[in-house]
Design an enzyme around this catalytic site. Structure first.
Site, mmCIF file in Angstrom:
data_model
loop_
_atom_site.group_PDB
_atom_site.id
_atom_site.type_symbol
_atom_site.label_atom_id
_atom_site.label_comp_id
_atom_site.label_asym_id
_atom_site.label_seq_id
_atom_site.Cartn_x
_atom_site.Cartn_y
_atom_site.Cartn_z
ATOM 1 N N ASN A 8 0.926 -0.853 0.065
ATOM 2 C CA ASN A 8 -0.392 0.491 0.154
ATOM 3 C C ASN A 8 0.324 1.814 -0.361
ATOM 4 O O ASN A 8 1.362 1.984 0.911
ATOM 5 C CB ASN A 8 -0.872 -0.019 1.427
ATOM 6 C CG ASN A 8 -1.758 0.856 1.643
ATOM 7 O OD1 ASN A 8 -1.852 1.613 0.208
ATOM 8 N ND2 ASN A 8 -2.469 1.712 2.745
ATOM 9 N N LYS A 10 0.229 4.473 -0.748
ATOM 10 C CA LYS A 10 -0.505 5.556 0.051
ATOM 11 C C LYS A 10 -0.508 6.428 -1.331
ATOM 12 O O LYS A 10 -0.238 6.547 -2.312
ATOM 13 C CB LYS A 10 -0.479 5.951 1.493
ATOM 14 C CG LYS A 10 -0.034 3.942 2.819
ATOM 15 C CD LYS A 10 -0.043 4.714 4.498
ATOM 16 C CE LYS A 10 -0.113 3.801 4.715
ATOM 17 N NZ LYS A 10 -0.052 3.947 6.426
ATOM 18 N N HIS A 91 -10.040 1.022 5.108
ATOM 19 C CA HIS A 91 -8.258 1.432 5.500
ATOM 20 C C HIS A 91 -9.044 2.431 6.533
ATOM 21 O O HIS A 91 -9.755 3.171 6.693
ATOM 22 C CB HIS A 91 -7.547 1.772 4.435
ATOM 23 C CG HIS A 91 -5.614 2.052 5.709
ATOM 24 N ND1 HIS A 91 -5.985 2.850 5.843
ATOM 25 C CD2 HIS A 91 -4.714 1.028 4.821
ATOM 26 C CE1 HIS A 91 -4.736 2.693 6.725
ATOM 27 N NE2 HIS A 91 -4.205 1.252 5.954
ATOM 28 N N GLU A 93 -7.074 4.509 8.053
ATOM 29 C CA GLU A 93 -6.583 6.171 7.315
ATOM 30 C C GLU A 93 -7.622 6.796 7.015
ATOM 31 O O GLU A 93 -8.396 8.608 6.846
ATOM 32 C CB GLU A 93 -5.760 5.944 6.363
ATOM 33 C CG GLU A 93 -4.756 6.046 7.789
ATOM 34 C CD GLU A 93 -3.124 4.809 6.423
ATOM 35 O OE1 GLU A 93 -3.915 5.670 5.576
ATOM 36 O OE2 GLU A 93 -2.170 5.077 7.128
ATOM 37 N N GLU A 161 -6.280 -4.843 10.658
ATOM 38 C CA GLU A 161 -5.014 -3.494 10.783
ATOM 39 C C GLU A 161 -4.944 -3.002 12.593
ATOM 40 O O GLU A 161 -5.791 -2.601 11.832
ATOM 41 C CB GLU A 161 -4.969 -2.798 9.688
ATOM 42 C CG GLU A 161 -4.446 -4.098 8.108
ATOM 43 C CD GLU A 161 -3.860 -2.007 7.038
ATOM 44 O OE1 GLU A 161 -2.888 -2.838 7.014
ATOM 45 O OE2 GLU A 161 -4.339 -1.575 7.638
ATOM 46 N N GLY A 167 1.993 2.253 10.844
ATOM 47 C CA GLY A 167 2.677 3.997 10.265
ATOM 48 C C GLY A 167 3.452 4.025 11.975
ATOM 49 O O GLY A 167 4.327 5.279 11.448
ATOM 50 N N SER A 204 3.117 -2.164 10.652
ATOM 51 C CA SER A 204 4.803 -1.751 10.348
ATOM 52 C C SER A 204 4.986 -2.985 10.635
ATOM 53 O O SER A 204 6.216 -3.640 11.086
ATOM 54 C CB SER A 204 4.600 -1.270 12.658
ATOM 55 O OG SER A 204 4.699 -0.272 12.009
HETATM 56 P P1 PGA Z 1 2.443 0.754 7.456
HETATM 57 O O1 PGA Z 1 1.015 0.600 6.743
HETATM 58 O O2 PGA Z 1 3.179 -1.153 6.868
HETATM 59 O O3 PGA Z 1 3.439 1.753 6.645
HETATM 60 O O4 PGA Z 1 2.642 0.462 9.160
HETATM 61 C C1 PGA Z 1 0.516 -0.541 6.740
HETATM 62 C C2 PGA Z 1 -1.238 -0.379 6.401
HETATM 63 O O5 PGA Z 1 -1.849 1.229 6.317
HETATM 64 O O6 PGA Z 1 -1.724 -0.598 5.648
#
Ligand code: PGA
Length: 243
Positions: A8, A10, A91, A93, A161, A167, A204
């Site tokens: 992903n 983003k 997601h 976010e 998740e 992140g 992460s």
């Molecule tokens: P990350 O993001 O690996 O940077 O923690 C994962 C995600 O948002 O799917």
């Protein structure tokens, strides 16, 4: 066993940063790996063009209507036309910054299935919910609402998740993730009755911890953000995913 790795990207990459990443994916050994790359909407054609058949194209979101006057939105049907095989839905976010509700998520899951694009439904608890000890309750509630009125044996994926792990570098222990994912499988496959459904872990994941996740029962793959946007880390992550 076949494992799924979803990258992903983003809104983090410039056009010039894409080529080295795609080259790595094209070149690495992919035995038993299904790789899905989710760039931003504008970078989809670029990534599709550079793909030598090594991976599937995915999008990061879609709208639930097929077409019409919805300025700024992209339909699941348009994604299909653009060569997308997968789409991330719900997601954290999107839920957090754009106010997406479980009802919105449910409409998007239905639209992507109708369009023939495989939804990757993201669920997970916040830090506060984890500390309150209500992780499973939160996830059960999300799954019930997000997957309402979905036909059995639909072609979909669920990603666990934990919001606090995204992140932050603070990843969930693979053993605990596997326990939550066992719960998700029971819910989706048996209680909601959709049948066999792959469940991924995200939050992460990096080149060092990926193998610990992929070795767990009930973890069918990983959803990777930050680590999938750095060429050297991505190369190591993919190499470490084959064992
Ligand atoms: P990350 O993001 O690996 O940077 O923690 C994962 C995600 O948002 O799917």
């Amino acid at each position: 066993m076949q494992k799924i790795i979803v990258a992903n990207w983003k809104m983090t990459l410039k056009k010039t940063q894409i080529e080295p990443l795609v080259q790595i994916i094209n070149q690495v050994e992919k035995k038993d790996l299904t790789i899905v790359v989710c760039p931003s909407f504008v970078h989809l054609p670029e990534v599709a063009e550079k793909n030598d058949g090594s991976f599937f194209l995915g999008a990061q979101d879609c709208f639930w209507e097929e077409h019409g006057a919805y300025t700024g939105e992209v339909s699941a049907w348009d994604l299909k036309d653009g060569g997308c095989y997968y789409v991330l839905i719900g997601h954290s976010e999107r839920r957090r910054y754009f106010g997406e509700t479980d009802e919105d998520v449910n409409k998007k899951v239905k639209a992507s299935l109708a369009a023939g694009v495989v939804p990757i439904l993201c669920v997970g608890e916040t830090k506060e919910e984890k500390e309150a000890g209500i992780t499973l309750e939160v996830i059960k509630n999300q799954l019930r609402k997000d997957l309402a009125e979905i036909a059995p044996r639909s072609n979909l994926i669920v990603a666990y998740e934990p919001v606090w792990a995204i992140g932050t570098g603070d990843f969930c222990s693979p053993q605990i993730a596997a326990e939550v994912q066992f719960f998700i499988k029971e819910e989706v496959e048996v209680n909601i009755g959709l049948g066999k459904t792959p469940v991924l872990y995200g939050g992460s994941v990096d080149d060092a911890n990926v193998v610990d996740f992929l070795r767990q029962n009930y973890i069918d793959g990983v959803l990777v953000g930050g680590a999938s946007t750095k060429p050297d880390v991505l190369a190591k992550l993919l190499a470490n995913s084959i064992f």
